[in-house]
Motif scaffolding. Structure first.
Motif, mmCIF file in Angstrom:
data_model
loop_
_atom_site.group_PDB
_atom_site.id
_atom_site.type_symbol
_atom_site.label_atom_id
_atom_site.label_comp_id
_atom_site.label_asym_id
_atom_site.label_seq_id
_atom_site.Cartn_x
_atom_site.Cartn_y
_atom_site.Cartn_z
ATOM 1 N N ILE A 138 31.937 47.673 35.928
ATOM 2 C CA ILE A 138 31.986 46.405 36.818
ATOM 3 C C ILE A 138 32.131 47.650 37.643
ATOM 4 C CG2 ILE A 138 33.489 45.358 37.987
ATOM 5 C CD1 ILE A 138 34.401 44.276 35.157
ATOM 6 N N LEU A 139 32.785 49.121 38.210
ATOM 7 C CA LEU A 139 32.361 49.632 39.342
ATOM 8 C C LEU A 139 31.135 50.051 39.737
ATOM 9 C CD1 LEU A 139 35.418 51.850 38.826
ATOM 10 C CD2 LEU A 139 35.411 49.445 40.746
ATOM 11 N N GLU A 140 30.413 50.792 38.618
ATOM 12 C CA GLU A 140 28.714 50.822 38.837
ATOM 13 C C GLU A 140 28.202 49.654 39.339
ATOM 14 O OE1 GLU A 140 27.558 52.487 35.270
ATOM 15 O OE2 GLU A 140 28.813 53.948 35.383
ATOM 16 N N ASP A 148 36.069 43.408 47.275
ATOM 17 C CA ASP A 148 36.498 42.235 46.820
ATOM 18 C C ASP A 148 37.007 42.764 45.698
ATOM 19 O OD1 ASP A 148 35.417 40.883 48.536
ATOM 20 O OD2 ASP A 148 33.415 40.680 47.727
ATOM 21 N N LEU A 149 37.115 43.672 45.051
ATOM 22 C CA LEU A 149 37.873 44.710 43.784
ATOM 23 C C LEU A 149 38.644 44.268 44.024
ATOM 24 C CD1 LEU A 149 35.102 47.619 43.818
ATOM 25 C CD2 LEU A 149 34.740 45.450 41.948
ATOM 26 N N VAL A 150 39.639 44.493 42.856
ATOM 27 C CA VAL A 150 41.024 44.198 42.859
ATOM 28 C C VAL A 150 41.197 44.936 41.475
ATOM 29 C CG1 VAL A 150 41.771 42.090 43.870
ATOM 30 C CG2 VAL A 150 41.093 41.832 41.250
ATOM 31 N N MET A 151 42.324 45.331 41.666
ATOM 32 C CA MET A 151 43.254 46.463 40.107
ATOM 33 C C MET A 151 44.467 45.349 39.540
ATOM 34 S SD MET A 151 44.568 49.777 40.195
ATOM 35 C CE MET A 151 46.231 49.263 41.140
ATOM 36 N N ASP A 152 44.340 45.095 38.073
ATOM 37 C CA ASP A 152 44.674 43.521 37.846
ATOM 38 C C ASP A 152 45.709 44.327 36.745
ATOM 39 O OD1 ASP A 152 46.153 42.041 36.323
ATOM 40 O OD2 ASP A 152 44.295 40.447 36.192
ATOM 41 N N VAL A 153 47.399 44.144 37.174
ATOM 42 C CA VAL A 153 47.353 45.209 36.292
ATOM 43 C C VAL A 153 48.985 44.144 36.108
ATOM 44 C CG1 VAL A 153 49.211 47.567 36.521
ATOM 45 C CG2 VAL A 153 47.648 47.326 37.788
ATOM 46 N N ASP A 154 49.756 44.020 34.622
ATOM 47 C CA ASP A 154 50.661 43.724 34.348
ATOM 48 C C ASP A 154 52.403 44.988 34.879
ATOM 49 O OD1 ASP A 154 50.069 41.208 33.861
ATOM 50 O OD2 ASP A 154 50.199 41.811 31.786
ATOM 51 N N ILE A 155 53.840 44.123 34.998
ATOM 52 C CA ILE A 155 53.886 45.180 34.912
ATOM 53 C C ILE A 155 55.271 44.799 33.990
ATOM 54 C CG2 ILE A 155 55.639 46.376 36.468
ATOM 55 C CD1 ILE A 155 53.848 46.120 38.683
ATOM 56 N N GLU A 192 57.289 49.842 33.555
ATOM 57 C CA GLU A 192 55.736 49.819 32.674
ATOM 58 C C GLU A 192 54.321 49.218 33.077
ATOM 59 O OE1 GLU A 192 55.424 51.305 28.446
ATOM 60 O OE2 GLU A 192 54.350 49.388 28.178
ATOM 61 N N TYR A 193 53.603 49.694 33.664
ATOM 62 C CA TYR A 193 52.255 49.217 34.157
ATOM 63 C C TYR A 193 50.900 49.472 32.914
ATOM 64 C CZ TYR A 193 54.914 50.803 38.235
ATOM 65 O OH TYR A 193 55.753 50.592 39.118
ATOM 66 N N THR A 194 50.487 48.817 33.302
ATOM 67 C CA THR A 194 49.236 48.392 31.618
ATOM 68 C C THR A 194 47.976 47.183 32.571
ATOM 69 O OG1 THR A 194 50.571 47.289 29.857
ATOM 70 C CG2 THR A 194 48.350 46.916 30.027
ATOM 71 N N LEU A 195 47.133 48.948 32.852
ATOM 72 C CA LEU A 195 46.174 48.404 33.644
ATOM 73 C C LEU A 195 44.928 47.116 32.982
ATOM 74 C CD1 LEU A 195 43.161 48.716 35.695
ATOM 75 C CD2 LEU A 195 43.535 50.998 34.340
ATOM 76 N N HIS A 196 44.941 45.955 33.630
ATOM 77 C CA HIS A 196 44.110 45.270 32.420
ATOM 78 C C HIS A 196 42.788 45.577 32.443
ATOM 79 C CE1 HIS A 196 46.870 43.416 30.072
ATOM 80 N NE2 HIS A 196 48.029 43.164 31.225
ATOM 81 N N LEU A 197 42.167 45.582 33.701
ATOM 82 C CA LEU A 197 40.592 45.373 34.498
ATOM 83 C C LEU A 197 40.732 45.470 35.755
ATOM 84 C CD1 LEU A 197 38.014 44.753 33.195
ATOM 85 C CD2 LEU A 197 38.142 42.506 33.694
ATOM 86 N N VAL A 198 39.568 46.259 36.473
ATOM 87 C CA VAL A 198 39.036 46.446 37.506
ATOM 88 C C VAL A 198 38.130 45.347 37.834
ATOM 89 C CG1 VAL A 198 38.411 47.796 39.366
ATOM 90 C CG2 VAL A 198 39.976 48.261 38.378
ATOM 91 N N TYR A 199 37.844 44.738 38.678
ATOM 92 C CA TYR A 199 36.654 42.902 39.100
ATOM 93 C C TYR A 199 36.858 42.437 40.308
ATOM 94 C CZ TYR A 199 40.616 39.708 38.033
ATOM 95 O OH TYR A 199 41.897 38.862 37.948
ATOM 96 N N VAL A 200 35.696 41.457 40.308
ATOM 97 C CA VAL A 200 35.992 40.510 41.530
ATOM 98 C C VAL A 200 36.379 39.384 41.253
ATOM 99 C CG1 VAL A 200 34.512 39.552 43.057
ATOM 100 C CG2 VAL A 200 33.758 41.623 42.278
ATOM 101 N N PRO A 201 37.190 39.170 42.044
ATOM 102 C CA PRO A 201 38.482 37.327 40.942
ATOM 103 C C PRO A 201 37.010 36.409 41.415
ATOM 104 C CG PRO A 201 39.554 38.643 42.262
ATOM 105 C CD PRO A 201 38.324 39.056 42.385
#
Length: 119
Positions: free
Chosen positions: A52-54, A95-102, A110-119
Motif C-alpha cells: 500500500i505504501l509503495e 490520506d494514509l492512516v495507521m489503524d491500531v487496536d488498543i 497492548e497495541y495491535t497494528l491492523h493496517l496502513v491504508y487510505v480510508p
C-alpha cells in the motif's frame, strides 16, 4: 484514566501517543513495529502494508505533533480503535492512516497494528 465512550469519536488520549508515535516512526523507517506491548503483525499483513505504501508513492516522515490534531480513537467495548493520520515529505498530512487496536491489560496497554491504508 483513558476515556471509554462508545458513542463518540475522540482525540487520541495522551497515554497512547508515545507508543503510537513510535509505531508510526518505525513504519516510516520501513520496519514493522514490534515491542513488549506491540505484538508483531504477520508477514502477510506487513507485505500488504508495504505494498500500500509503495502504491501510494510518497515517503512517510516521522510523525509530527500536528498529527494529534486530526487523529481519532473510539471505545468499542473491549478495545479502542485508533486511526492515526500519517504524514509524508510532499504532502504533510496525507490520506494514509495507521489503524491500531488498543486493549487494556494488567501491564498497561497492548497495541495491535491492523493496517496502513487510505480510508
Amino acid at each position: 484514566m483513558v476515556r471509554k465512550d462508545p458513542d463518540t469519536e475522540t482525540p487520541v488520549d495522551e497515554a497512547f501517543r508515545p507508543t503510537l508515535t513510535w509505531m508510526a516512526n518505525e513504519i516510516a523507517a520501513g520496519r514493522a513495529p514490534q515491542a513488549a506491548n506491540v505484538p508483531p503483525c504477520s508477514a502477510e499483513t506487513w507485505d500488504v502494508i508495504t505494498g500500500i505504501l509503495e502504491d501510494y508513492g510518497e515517503t512517510l516522515v516521522p510523525l509530527p505533533e500536528a498529527a494529534w490534531e486530526t487523529s481519532v480513537s473510539q471505545w468499542y467495548g473491549e478495545r479502542w480503535k485508533v486511526l492515526v493520520d500519517l504524514h509524508t515529505v510532499a504532502e504533510g498530512r496525507s490520506d494514509l492512516v495507521m489503524d491500531v487496536d488498543i486493549i487494556e491489560t494488567e501491564a498497561g496497554f497492548e497495541y495491535t497494528l491492523h493496517l496502513v491504508y487510505v480510508p
